[in-house]
Design a protein around this motif. Structure first.
Motif, PDB file in Angstrom:
ATOM      1  N   ARG A  56       0.847  -1.191   0.000  1.00  0.00           N
ATOM      2  CA  ARG A  56       0.000   0.000   0.000  1.00  0.00           C
ATOM      3  C   ARG A  56       0.880   1.239   0.000  1.00  0.00           C
ATOM      4  O   ARG A  56       1.818   1.354   0.782  1.00  0.00           O
ATOM      5  CB  ARG A  56      -0.905  -0.005   1.232  1.00  0.00           C
ATOM      6  CG  ARG A  56      -1.868   1.180   1.294  1.00  0.00           C
ATOM      7  CD  ARG A  56      -2.794   1.037   2.480  1.00  0.00           C
ATOM      8  NE  ARG A  56      -3.641  -0.158   2.365  1.00  0.00           N
ATOM      9  CZ  ARG A  56      -4.510  -0.523   3.287  1.00  0.00           C
ATOM     10  NH1 ARG A  56      -4.663   0.196   4.393  1.00  0.00           N
ATOM     11  NH2 ARG A  56      -5.230  -1.612   3.121  1.00  0.00           N
ATOM     12  N   THR A  57       0.552   2.183  -0.855  1.00  0.00           N
ATOM     13  CA  THR A  57       1.367   3.385  -0.995  1.00  0.00           C
ATOM     14  C   THR A  57       0.614   4.640  -0.579  1.00  0.00           C
ATOM     15  O   THR A  57      -0.622   4.680  -0.599  1.00  0.00           O
ATOM     16  CB  THR A  57       1.846   3.555  -2.447  1.00  0.00           C
ATOM     17  OG1 THR A  57       0.706   3.642  -3.312  1.00  0.00           O
ATOM     18  CG2 THR A  57       2.723   2.393  -2.879  1.00  0.00           C
ATOM     19  N   ASN A  58       1.383   5.637  -0.225  1.00  0.00           N
ATOM     20  CA  ASN A  58       0.827   6.934   0.155  1.00  0.00           C
ATOM     21  C   ASN A  58       1.784   8.007  -0.343  1.00  0.00           C
ATOM     22  O   ASN A  58       3.010   7.827  -0.252  1.00  0.00           O
ATOM     23  CB  ASN A  58       0.687   7.019   1.679  1.00  0.00           C
ATOM     24  CG  ASN A  58       0.130   8.351   2.131  1.00  0.00           C
ATOM     25  OD1 ASN A  58      -0.923   8.777   1.684  1.00  0.00           O
ATOM     26  ND2 ASN A  58       0.850   9.039   3.002  1.00  0.00           N
ATOM     27  N   LYS A  64       2.206  13.602  -6.170  1.00  0.00           N
ATOM     28  CA  LYS A  64       1.277  12.649  -6.790  1.00  0.00           C
ATOM     29  C   LYS A  64       1.272  12.804  -8.299  1.00  0.00           C
ATOM     30  O   LYS A  64       1.223  13.904  -8.820  1.00  0.00           O
ATOM     31  CB  LYS A  64      -0.130  12.871  -6.239  1.00  0.00           C
ATOM     32  CG  LYS A  64      -0.348  12.297  -4.854  1.00  0.00           C
ATOM     33  CD  LYS A  64      -1.777  12.539  -4.382  1.00  0.00           C
ATOM     34  CE  LYS A  64      -1.994  11.969  -2.994  1.00  0.00           C
ATOM     35  NZ  LYS A  64      -3.350  12.248  -2.469  1.00  0.00           N
TER      36      LYS A  64
END
Length: 115
Positions: A56-58, A64
Motif C-alpha cells: 500500500r502506498t501513500n 502525486k
C-alpha cells in the motif's frame, strides 16, 4: 551499524527524472513501513511517499502523479522513481524504515533540480 543505504541522487534539469534506491536488511524491509522524506534548506523534513509490506502506498500531494515508490523483496530495496522534476523538488532525500519498535533513517542523498 547502517540499517539503510541510499543511492541515486544528483543534479538534473527541470522536467528530468531520477531514481533513488534504499537498501535495507531483509528483516527491516519485511516488517517496516518504508518511506522517503525530504528536507529543503530552511524547511522542515516532510513526507514524500511511503509503502507498506503489503504494497500500500501513500504520497504527498505535491508529488502525486510524478513520483512512484516501489519495493523489490528479492533485493530488500525500496525505490523512488521521480519524473517531471521541478526546482522545488530540490532537497536532501532520506529513506526511512518505521515500526512501533524503531525508526531508522538513511544518511540522505542530495537531489538538485535546475531550472
Amino acid at each position: 551499524q547502517a540499517q539503510l543505504v541510499e543511492s541515486g541522487g544528483g543534479l538534473v534539469q527541470a522536467g528530468g527524472s531520477l531514481r533513488l534506491s534504499c537498501a535495507a536488511s531483509r528483516t527491516v524491509f519485511r516488517f517496516s513501513v518504508m518511506g522517503w522524506y525530504r528536507q529543503a534548506p530552511g524547511k522542515q523534513r516532510e513526507l514524500v511517499a511511503t509503502i507498506t509490506s503489503g504494497g500500500r502506498t501513500n504520497y504527498a500531494d505535491s508529488v502525486k502523479g510524478r513520483f512512484t515508490i516501489s519495493g523489490d523483496s528479492a533485493k530488500n530495496t525500496v525505490y523512488l522513481q521521480m519524473n517531471s522534476l521541478k526546482p522545488e523538488d530540490t532537497a536532501v532525500y532520506y529513506c526511512n524504515a518505521h515500526t512501533v519498535s524503531y525508526d531508522y533513517w538513511g544518511q540522505g542523498t542530495q537531489v538538485t533540480v535546475s531550472s
